[in-house]
Enzyme design. Sequence first.
Site, PDB file in Angstrom:
ATOM      1  N   CYS A   1       0.827  -1.214   0.000  1.00 34.29           N
ATOM      2  CA  CYS A   1       0.000   0.000   0.000  1.00 34.29           C
ATOM      3  C   CYS A   1       0.860   1.263   0.000  1.00 34.29           C
ATOM      4  O   CYS A   1       1.920   1.308   0.596  1.00 34.29           O
ATOM      5  CB  CYS A   1      -0.917   0.018   1.221  1.00 34.29           C
ATOM      6  SG  CYS A   1      -2.447  -0.893   0.936  1.00 34.29           S
ATOM      7  N   HIS A   2       0.331   2.286  -0.683  1.00 30.98           N
ATOM      8  CA  HIS A   2       1.018   3.563  -0.786  1.00 30.98           C
ATOM      9  C   HIS A   2       0.653   4.476   0.388  1.00 30.98           C
ATOM     10  O   HIS A   2      -0.485   4.458   0.830  1.00 30.98           O
ATOM     11  CB  HIS A   2       0.620   4.262  -2.093  1.00 30.98           C
ATOM     12  CG  HIS A   2       0.874   3.440  -3.309  1.00 30.98           C
ATOM     13  ND1 HIS A   2      -0.013   2.474  -3.740  1.00 30.98           N
ATOM     14  CD2 HIS A   2       1.905   3.400  -4.180  1.00 30.98           C
ATOM     15  CE1 HIS A   2       0.478   1.886  -4.832  1.00 30.98           C
ATOM     16  NE2 HIS A   2       1.633   2.423  -5.127  1.00 30.98           N
TER      17      HIS A   2
ATOM     18  N   GLU B   1      -7.681   1.080   3.306  1.00 29.05           N
ATOM     19  CA  GLU B   1      -7.689   1.913   4.510  1.00 29.05           C
ATOM     20  C   GLU B   1      -9.005   1.711   5.282  1.00 29.05           C
ATOM     21  O   GLU B   1      -9.007   1.606   6.517  1.00 29.05           O
ATOM     22  CB  GLU B   1      -7.522   3.400   4.130  1.00 29.05           C
ATOM     23  CG  GLU B   1      -6.104   3.824   3.805  1.00 29.05           C
ATOM     24  CD  GLU B   1      -5.597   3.333   2.429  1.00 29.05           C
ATOM     25  OE1 GLU B   1      -6.380   2.751   1.645  1.00 29.05           O
ATOM     26  OE2 GLU B   1      -4.400   3.534   2.146  1.00 29.05           O
TER      27      GLU B   1
ATOM     28  N   ASP C   1     -10.997  -6.969  22.336  1.00 29.32           N
ATOM     29  CA  ASP C   1     -10.071  -6.735  23.435  1.00 29.32           C
ATOM     30  C   ASP C   1     -10.762  -6.112  24.654  1.00 29.32           C
ATOM     31  O   ASP C   1     -10.448  -6.442  25.795  1.00 29.32           O
ATOM     32  CB  ASP C   1      -8.932  -5.823  22.963  1.00 29.32           C
ATOM     33  CG  ASP C   1      -7.903  -5.593  24.053  1.00 29.32           C
ATOM     34  OD1 ASP C   1      -7.421  -6.599  24.612  1.00 29.32           O
ATOM     35  OD2 ASP C   1      -7.578  -4.437  24.342  1.00 29.32           O
TER      36      ASP C   1
END
Lengths: 155, 155, 155, 155, 155, 155
Positions: free
Chosen positions: C72-73, C109, C123
């Site tokens: 990924c960029h 993203e 969590d």
Amino acid sequence: MEASPASKPKMVDISRKPTIYREATAYGRIKLRKSTIEAIKKGLVEKGDPLFVAAIAGIQAAKMTPQLLPMCHPIEITNVDVKCFIEDDNHIGCRAKVRAMARTGVEMEALTAVSVALLNIWDMVKKVEKDEHGLYPETAIEKIIVEEKVKAELE
Amino acid sequence: MEASPASKPKMVDISRKPTIYREATAYGRIKLRKSTIEAIKKGLVEKGDPLFVAAIAGIQAAKMTPQLLPMCHPIEITNVDVKCFIEDDNHIGCRAKVRAMARTGVEMEALTAVSVALLNIWDMVKKVEKDEHGLYPETAIEKIIVEEKVKAELE
Amino acid sequence: MEASPASKPKMVDISRKPTIYREATAYGRIKLRKSTIEAIKKGLVEKGDPLFVAAIAGIQAAKMTPQLLPMCHPIEITNVDVKCFIEDDNHIGCRAKVRAMARTGVEMEALTAVSVALLNIWDMVKKVEKDEHGLYPETAIEKIIVEEKVKAELE
Amino acid sequence: MEASPASKPKMVDISRKPTIYREATAYGRIKLRKSTIEAIKKGLVEKGDPLFVAAIAGIQAAKMTPQLLPMCHPIEITNVDVKCFIEDDNHIGCRAKVRAMARTGVEMEALTAVSVALLNIWDMVKKVEKDEHGLYPETAIEKIIVEEKVKAELE
Amino acid sequence: MEASPASKPKMVDISRKPTIYREATAYGRIKLRKSTIEAIKKGLVEKGDPLFVAAIAGIQAAKMTPQLLPMCHPIEITNVDVKCFIEDDNHIGCRAKVRAMARTGVEMEALTAVSVALLNIWDMVKKVEKDEHGLYPETAIEKIIVEEKVKAELE
Amino acid sequence: MEASPASKPKMVDISRKPTIYREATAYGRIKLRKSTIEAIKKGLVEKGDPLFVAAIAGIQAAKMTPQLLPMCHPIEITNVDVKCFIEDDNHIGCRAKVRAMARTGVEMEALTAVSVALLNIWDMVKKVEKDEHGLYPETAIEKIIVEEKVKAELE
């Protein structure tokens, strides 16, 4: 049933804001013992020159702002200038100027640079600021403010 | 021809120090407009609850201390507790306690948690603290100190 | 004698692609015990409000996509919006919208924001989802998809 | 006036928990087109071998868990094993085992490794999974669970 | 159908290895123009003292080793010592010693510190090393090796 | 009383430089035992294919350049291409090309990619390069240079 609108964390949408020149200057200072300031002046701090280390760490921190501040946008910073200096017998000052071509202001980047630079001053002189209990009765980061902001269309 | 001994950056060697229980508590506060404090109280800050975001960011920052402070050692932090609270009509306070089984103290971790938590308070209320020039005439991080440290052999 | 062309890792070259407005929305959900959903509703989760923590962590994760996904960029994200919500008696849903002025799409993203937000829900409620062996017989991240993408020339 | 006790984010204090051997295994899978699975089998994916890239990214992600999950503790992971494999005509599976000598369990590390590995599978095959609108009608991360946990006193 | 055993990335499992004192020293050097070495000696490099910046960056890099090397384990480094020095008319040398109480050797940490320190020397003197085409016909990182390793039971 | 102008760390201000196409190619190589090169050729390295792991780690490192080099600017890299290959009986070569639309050159990014890729080759073959004392009498990163740079106005 989401978290209520008022409390839900919300990043500002800057997609439609123009990319212009942004500059912000922040300042802060740390109170140290007079003897510590003397040691800095004379280059006697064992861990190295606190002003130099703090300046580098401040520059690095400005670039880490979006990781430290969840609601901040990643920005292509074009310059960070961090100056740490002896202000008087009891204070090290720090001034950071951040520049970018960006869709949003860079004051949080400048404030982050100053804050982290001052934390590094503290870390570098821990040994001579500590009392016999390992505490810091005189050490304090006293003031961090934004001094100036610039917005401009370049060329 | 190295940089002179006095200025060369130097990390303390903690290889031979014992691993014991360490605790440090830091405190700091940010000055805000009375109207901003009111907005926080009423849950009216647009970007979300500043106290909650700041607490999380402070916890994250404590874990990032060795990246932010070049001379700090990586430490297996066992707890970070960050409390942000309304102190009075003009101040948000922040207190961070860091715990670890470590070879060195954790005051820099606690100070980092407080500093970054306060930067996040600022970021969350930027919109209502700014004046018409985009400046912050009243906003200031006023004081960051170490309040307490504990060293103990557990069990 | 390089690794063969088929297996060599290869980042797409986006140098010649135009910078345009990009938007992507991803969705995912986590299956939890009914009693856990009740605890979330009533604000009784000991570690804090899972929906709030997850939203912040999702926003942070979107910004970390290029570190988590090697091909990924780096992208100047202009907005991340993460909503975590109770979907039904057994599910927390999460929807993330990412916006950017970029040379490539932002679905990875958005997917990263959703994935990390759901991991954070898990969590936060570990204690009440665990059985007596410390296992999670009922907990599962069930579905993560891309819901929508937008490409547009702004102004 | 703090945020109420129920919602305040709170990291568990593990200072007094013993350091013992911990192991956790997580599993997850991603649904892909049959033609994509064929392309992976034949080594025809343009961006490189997705299984290999995903395994490395999963290992890296396990080590980044405390940055991705605010309430997670930094842990000295002693091993991460990530296996990505073709499960059937439509699924790539991923299994991650994390080991550590630690004061707390490592299931979140294993779940993070699996989640990020699966995101990388997606990223590597984006081109052949997309429809004509750039969407992914068939792609989905379907299931992420904890399969096993071990706690033991070594020697 | 996994990737074949030979090629699958695999982290070494150090769970059962004892925690002992580890030390590793790496060395490397960069070839620069004689005029650049002169400028460094005289403190005339515009971007600041390259030896100082490189030393700090090397220390920071040692701590980032597990992020840069996928198969490396996170380690609680107890000391990093980086010395950058003028070796002769054409070379800056760099020596890094890393110490830790760890289950595995720290030579990769020392090599990473040296490599990144040397990259920083290059970055600091780019302006005076460049020819008229912006190239570096004389600049080269020439040699990076491990000089020494120590393994010992302390106390 | 600041640090003197000559030594103060100073980032170049690129705010007024035009965004144009930038490309840089760096090369480096590592000397290994003939038997190690054979093992790589035959796919017999236990930790996995060193060329593949190194290529991915090199790509990741290019994106981390501003964290590793304090005076480097964050850049939206549009492509990183890392090739690792067997050069001769004793050497693995590595070539990295970095592309970006940026205000400054990307040679440091290419050099960082090569350096970290070579460090990863070392790490992957440690076991077969070590002598009986755990040292590396034959292993050396021998040469890292910039081969080419391109600056162009696209379209």
